[in-house]
Every structure is written in C-alpha cells, then in structure tokens.
Design a protein around this motif. Sequence first.
Motif, short mmCIF file in Angstrom:
data_model
loop_
_atom_site.label_atom_id
_atom_site.label_comp_id
_atom_site.label_asym_id
_atom_site.label_seq_id
_atom_site.Cartn_x
_atom_site.Cartn_y
_atom_site.Cartn_z
N LEU A 270 0.73 -1.32 0.14
CA LEU A 270 0.10 0.01 0.19
C LEU A 270 0.71 1.20 -0.15
CD1 LEU A 270 -2.64 1.46 0.20
CD2 LEU A 270 -2.52 1.16 2.63
N THR A 271 1.69 1.23 0.99
CA THR A 271 2.72 2.47 0.86
C THR A 271 3.47 2.64 -0.39
OG1 THR A 271 3.07 2.05 3.20
CG2 THR A 271 4.87 3.34 1.98
N GLN A 272 3.96 1.49 -1.07
CA GLN A 272 4.63 1.73 -2.31
C GLN A 272 3.89 2.41 -3.28
OE1 GLN A 272 7.78 1.54 -2.85
NE2 GLN A 272 7.23 2.67 -4.77
N GLN A 273 2.37 1.72 -3.44
CA GLN A 273 1.41 2.25 -4.53
C GLN A 273 1.20 3.51 -4.35
OE1 GLN A 273 -0.10 0.50 -7.08
NE2 GLN A 273 1.09 -1.06 -6.69
N ILE A 274 1.05 4.28 -2.99
CA ILE A 274 0.75 5.51 -2.83
C ILE A 274 2.05 6.46 -3.14
CG2 ILE A 274 0.41 7.23 -0.91
CD1 ILE A 274 -0.91 5.09 0.57
N ARG A 275 3.10 5.89 -3.10
CA ARG A 275 4.22 6.65 -3.61
C ARG A 275 4.50 6.54 -4.98
NH1 ARG A 275 8.97 4.54 0.54
NH2 ARG A 275 8.41 5.38 2.57
N ASN A 276 4.07 5.71 -5.79
CA ASN A 276 4.09 5.50 -7.18
C ASN A 276 3.07 6.67 -7.77
OD1 ASN A 276 5.85 3.48 -6.79
ND2 ASN A 276 4.24 1.91 -7.11
N GLU A 277 2.00 6.73 -7.04
CA GLU A 277 0.82 7.35 -7.52
C GLU A 277 1.22 8.91 -7.32
OE1 GLU A 277 -2.40 7.66 -9.87
OE2 GLU A 277 -1.39 5.92 -8.82
N ARG A 278 1.89 9.21 -6.26
CA ARG A 278 2.43 10.65 -6.03
C ARG A 278 3.56 11.02 -7.03
NH1 ARG A 278 2.10 14.33 -1.65
NH2 ARG A 278 4.06 15.56 -1.58
N ALA A 279 4.23 10.09 -7.43
CA ALA A 279 5.33 10.28 -8.44
C ALA A 279 4.61 10.60 -9.95
CB ALA A 279 6.16 8.94 -8.54
N LYS A 280 3.74 9.94 -10.16
CA LYS A 280 2.86 10.04 -11.40
C LYS A 280 2.24 11.23 -11.33
CE LYS A 280 1.11 5.91 -11.42
NZ LYS A 280 0.07 4.76 -11.65
N GLU A 281 1.45 11.65 -10.22
CA GLU A 281 0.51 12.83 -10.37
C GLU A 281 1.12 14.08 -10.27
OE1 GLU A 281 -3.04 15.09 -10.31
OE2 GLU A 281 -2.61 12.99 -10.92
N LEU A 282 2.38 14.17 -9.40
CA LEU A 282 2.91 15.36 -9.33
C LEU A 282 4.30 15.78 -9.76
CD1 LEU A 282 2.33 15.52 -5.27
CD2 LEU A 282 0.92 16.41 -7.00
N ILE A 283 4.62 14.84 -10.67
CA ILE A 283 5.97 15.05 -11.39
C ILE A 283 5.98 16.53 -12.19
CG2 ILE A 283 4.64 14.05 -13.53
CD1 ILE A 283 7.68 13.03 -14.39
N GLY A 284 7.13 17.03 -11.76
CA GLY A 284 7.24 18.50 -12.60
C GLY A 284 6.72 19.59 -11.67
N GLU A 285 6.20 19.14 -10.29
CA GLU A 285 5.51 20.35 -9.76
C GLU A 285 6.52 20.68 -8.36
OE1 GLU A 285 1.13 19.96 -9.25
OE2 GLU A 285 1.35 18.57 -10.63
N GLY A 286 7.72 20.16 -8.40
CA GLY A 286 8.48 20.66 -7.35
C GLY A 286 8.45 19.77 -6.09
N PHE A 287 7.85 18.62 -6.00
CA PHE A 287 7.66 17.75 -4.71
C PHE A 287 8.76 16.74 -4.77
CE2 PHE A 287 3.55 19.59 -5.36
CZ PHE A 287 3.18 19.90 -4.07
N ARG A 288 9.28 16.21 -5.93
CA ARG A 288 9.94 14.86 -6.07
C ARG A 288 11.11 14.81 -4.90
NH1 ARG A 288 8.77 9.31 -6.34
NH2 ARG A 288 10.52 8.36 -7.30
N LEU A 289 11.83 15.82 -5.05
CA LEU A 289 13.35 15.75 -4.44
C LEU A 289 13.00 15.37 -2.86
CD1 LEU A 289 16.42 15.57 -4.82
CD2 LEU A 289 16.28 17.87 -4.03
N ASN A 290 12.25 16.38 -2.32
CA ASN A 290 11.91 16.24 -1.14
C ASN A 290 11.02 14.77 -0.64
OD1 ASN A 290 12.60 18.87 -0.57
ND2 ASN A 290 10.83 19.83 -1.57
N ASP A 291 10.21 14.41 -1.65
CA ASP A 291 9.65 13.16 -1.08
C ASP A 291 10.69 12.04 -0.96
OD1 ASP A 291 6.88 14.29 -1.29
OD2 ASP A 291 6.76 13.57 -3.41
N LEU A 292 11.49 12.24 -1.99
CA LEU A 292 12.67 11.08 -1.76
C LEU A 292 13.56 11.13 -0.62
CD1 LEU A 292 14.18 11.12 -5.59
CD2 LEU A 292 12.60 9.19 -4.34
N ARG A 293 13.74 12.24 -0.25
CA ARG A 293 14.49 12.50 1.19
C ARG A 293 13.63 12.14 2.35
NH1 ARG A 293 16.36 18.53 3.57
NH2 ARG A 293 13.92 18.72 3.49
N ARG A 294 12.29 12.68 2.41
CA ARG A 294 11.53 12.31 3.22
C ARG A 294 11.36 10.73 3.51
NH1 ARG A 294 5.80 11.81 2.92
NH2 ARG A 294 5.87 13.17 1.10
N TRP A 295 11.40 10.02 2.43
CA TRP A 295 11.15 8.59 2.47
C TRP A 295 12.36 7.94 2.66
CZ3 TRP A 295 8.23 9.04 -2.63
CH2 TRP A 295 6.88 9.18 -2.58
#
Length: 508
Positions: free
Chosen positions: A424-449
């Motif tokens: 479940l956790t991975q599916q949510i992370r995958n969806e976040r990557a697909k939906e928010l790509i190019g909106e400035g979230f990814r680097l902080n998400d990778l660090r947070r995870w």
Amino acid sequence: MKRILLSLFVGVGLLTSCDMDKAPYGSLDDSSALQSVNDYAGFRNGIYSNIRSFATGGYIYYSDIQSDQFLGLTIAGNRNGEFNNGLVTASSQAIGDVFESMYTRISNTNYFLNKAEAAIAIPDYFTGDEMVLMQRYIAEAKFARAYYYFWMMERFCQQYTPDKADTPALGLQLVTEFNPNGNSANYPGRSTMAETIKLIKDDLTEARTGLAQYEQIDNKGIKPMAPYINTYVVDALEARIALYLGDYATAISKAESVINSQVYTLANVDNYIDMWTNDESTELIFVPFVDSSESGGIDNTSYGYISYQDEKSADYIPTIDVLASYEDGDVRLGSFFTVWDLNFDGDSQPAYVFFKYPGNSALINGIDYRKNKPKPFRLSEQYLILAEAAAATGATDKANSALNTLRRNRIEGWEDVSYTGSALTQQIRNERAKELIGEGFRLNDLRRWGVAFQRNGEYPANTDIEQFIVSSSLSCKYTADDTRYTWPIPTDEMEINPQLAGQQNPGY
C-alpha cells in the motif's frame, strides 16, 4: 495622497550582501507611505505578485531536475546541469539567487505586516469595514510568510525528525521585523527547527483567524481556482506541512477538511487536460491571478525541460521508468508527455519530452510562449496526503479509498484494488510520483522517504537517444541519507554573516 508604487519590489536581501539600507521599491518615508486602506490594498497586490512568481520556473524545476525522474541530454549545453549531475555547491549562482529572492519576499512581507499591524492598533484609524479588510490583508501576508519559510525549510534544512527539533542551528534564519541596516553584527544566525516550525504554524494560525473572520461576512472567494487565499488554502498548506513533519493525524484532518468541503472536485479523464492547457479545473484550490499583460511576471516552468521556441530541443527528458509507470488508459500519459523530433547537430531523433506546461493561449502576448498560471495547491495532492498519512497510521481502508478515488479520475476503466502494508505504501508513493511530476515535490519526497536512486538510462522507445544522454546524469547516485538532498547555505551568505560560522549544512 502619495502612494507606494505597487507593481515592483526591489531586491532587498535582509540577509545578503545587498544594500541593507534600502526600503521596498517605491516606498516613501514612514510619514507618507501606507496610510489609507487603498495603499495597503495596493501593496497587497505586490504580495500576490511575489507568491505567483515563485510558484513557477526554477523554484519548481530545479529540485525536480535534481531528482530521479529526468535525464540530461547533450543538447542542453549543461543548463541547470549542477542539479541533474549532483554537483550543487554553496557557490552555485542558482542557489544564491533562490536564497536571496526568498528573503526578499520575506522582507517585503515583513515591511507590510509591520506597517499594517501598527496601523490597526491606532484607535479609530480605520472604519469598521476598513478594519475587516485590513485583517484580511494581514492574514494573507501571514500566510505568504509561512509559505515562504516552509518552502525554504524543505530545501535549506535537513529533513525534520523529532530528535533534531531542538538541535541548534538546523533551522532557518528567522526575520519578522523590517529593520534593514548594514551592521552584520545584527544579522541572525540559524534557528532550531522547532523555532522555524513554530513561526510557520503561528503565522498560519493567525492567517486562518483573519480569513475566517472575513469569510463570515463574504465567502464568495471560496471557490475553485480562487485568485486569493482563503481558509481552505490554509488547510492545504497545513496538510502539506503536517505530512512533512510526520504529524499524520493533522495531515489527515486538514486534507479531509479540503476534500470534504464539497467546494472542489477532482478533474476526470475527460477534462484533466484542461487543467494544463487552459489552467482551468474544479480541483485547483488556489490560482494566483495572471493575464496576458502580466504574464511577464511569471517564469516559464516548461523551459526547464524543453525549448520554449520550437519543438526540436529539450534539455531533459523523462526516464523510461517514468514513462512505464503510467498504464493504458491513464490520461496523464498523454497530458504530460509528447514526442518531438529532437535535433542533435543535424541528427534528428524522436523522443518523449515533458509537456505538462504546454502554455495557456490566453497568456500569450507574442513573447511569453508556453507560460501557464501557477497551480501551487491542487485537490489531488490532498488525496495523496490523506492516503499516505492514513497508511502510516494503519487506517488501511481510508488510505485505499483515497488512492482509488484518485485513480478512478485518472485512469479510464479503473477498477478498485485494495492493498495492505508495504505494498500500500509503495502504491501511494508511485501514484504521488505520477501525479505530481514536475511540480517541485519529488526531491523532498525522496528525502522524506529515505530513498536512494540512480537514473535508468535505457531508452527502448528509441535506443539511438541513449548516445545523447549526459554521462554524469547517468552516473549520479544518491544514497538514502545523501547530504545533497539538502541545499547549501550560499557562500555569499556565509561570508557576509558572522553568525553563520559553523552553521553550514553537512557536505558543503
């Protein structure tokens, strides 16, 4: 009455080597500037202009180019290469410019707040109706300051954990008073993370109070694509902050407040593209006003990836892992990516390019090709925050419900699936990557995870493209706790401010 000039703010860096004695652009003297409620309304326009300008351009794409989702091409001429190649340093001009510009925004906001709060404390200075407006303007400015400080905290501070909260000098330099001077002995050092977070939360609490009071009188501003900040915009930012802090109960509460408001609805497979081509959607919570005459005040976010003039050049392209993550029927695949024949010194090669910001025709004035309005808060992010926070607290049904609701509105014919545990956790992370790509979230998400990465350079859609991928883009590796996930305090700032001695981020 003399008025402060409204459309521009000077680059006043309270904490930089700029002229420390400058006041905001166009300000007169204390006896004549910002006297009437109309003066404050005008300065408020400048605050919104500052918000919208930092929700586009490099403020968005620098960190995403630094992450795992984009490959650098030789055609780029190393534009923004320091980010993609993992070579960001404290002397980087881009980092210095970002740092200074954010404190410029904070400086101008402090100027406004100091004047406005002093004015409303004067008995009978404003009428009752004017006082309501002033409280609203102050609330909006408090939101802006909190927004700026949190954005900076995500980039210039290490990832927050409770054990680091009170460690000295891990937070930001906090400035709440407009009191510029040239005495470096008075410049602040870095605060603790707890102190930074407290300022952000206190500002948002005050923003909510002021906005709620105004909305009891006039709530017409609570609507999709609102050009002004309202209480649901505050909720959206508080949900984002709570997720960052690991405060999952608050993240759930705030995200649900927005989702259950019935004000906003998710775009679906039939109208999703409108959000990116026309900047219109019922899921847009806050869209700062921009028209063609003002489009020069926002940066071209698309330019970080592709040419803004033709369809033959791209600096960065999505990895095959990104493209493969979207399944058949996913509206985002066609909305975010398109194929261009790229020109490599006369050698034309087709490749997928990132086209999430194709340009809004209503903003084109002959110069600003491929500019889109900022979209700093969307309902889809709130669903993803709810899903991640719910999964982290063991609320599996709530997490799956949020995840499936989003997917039903993105993938044609989607049939609900329930996951548990790490899946479940991975599916949510995958969806976040697909939906928010190019909106400035990814680097902080990778660090947070706590995720390590190395980019995949395979390109089966056209293997000839592989020879044009920058080698350092491929060889760049990040460990799970890589110090480069946090940006450095700029060298100029370290040199001008003696209080920062020994307070640089690790690795720099």
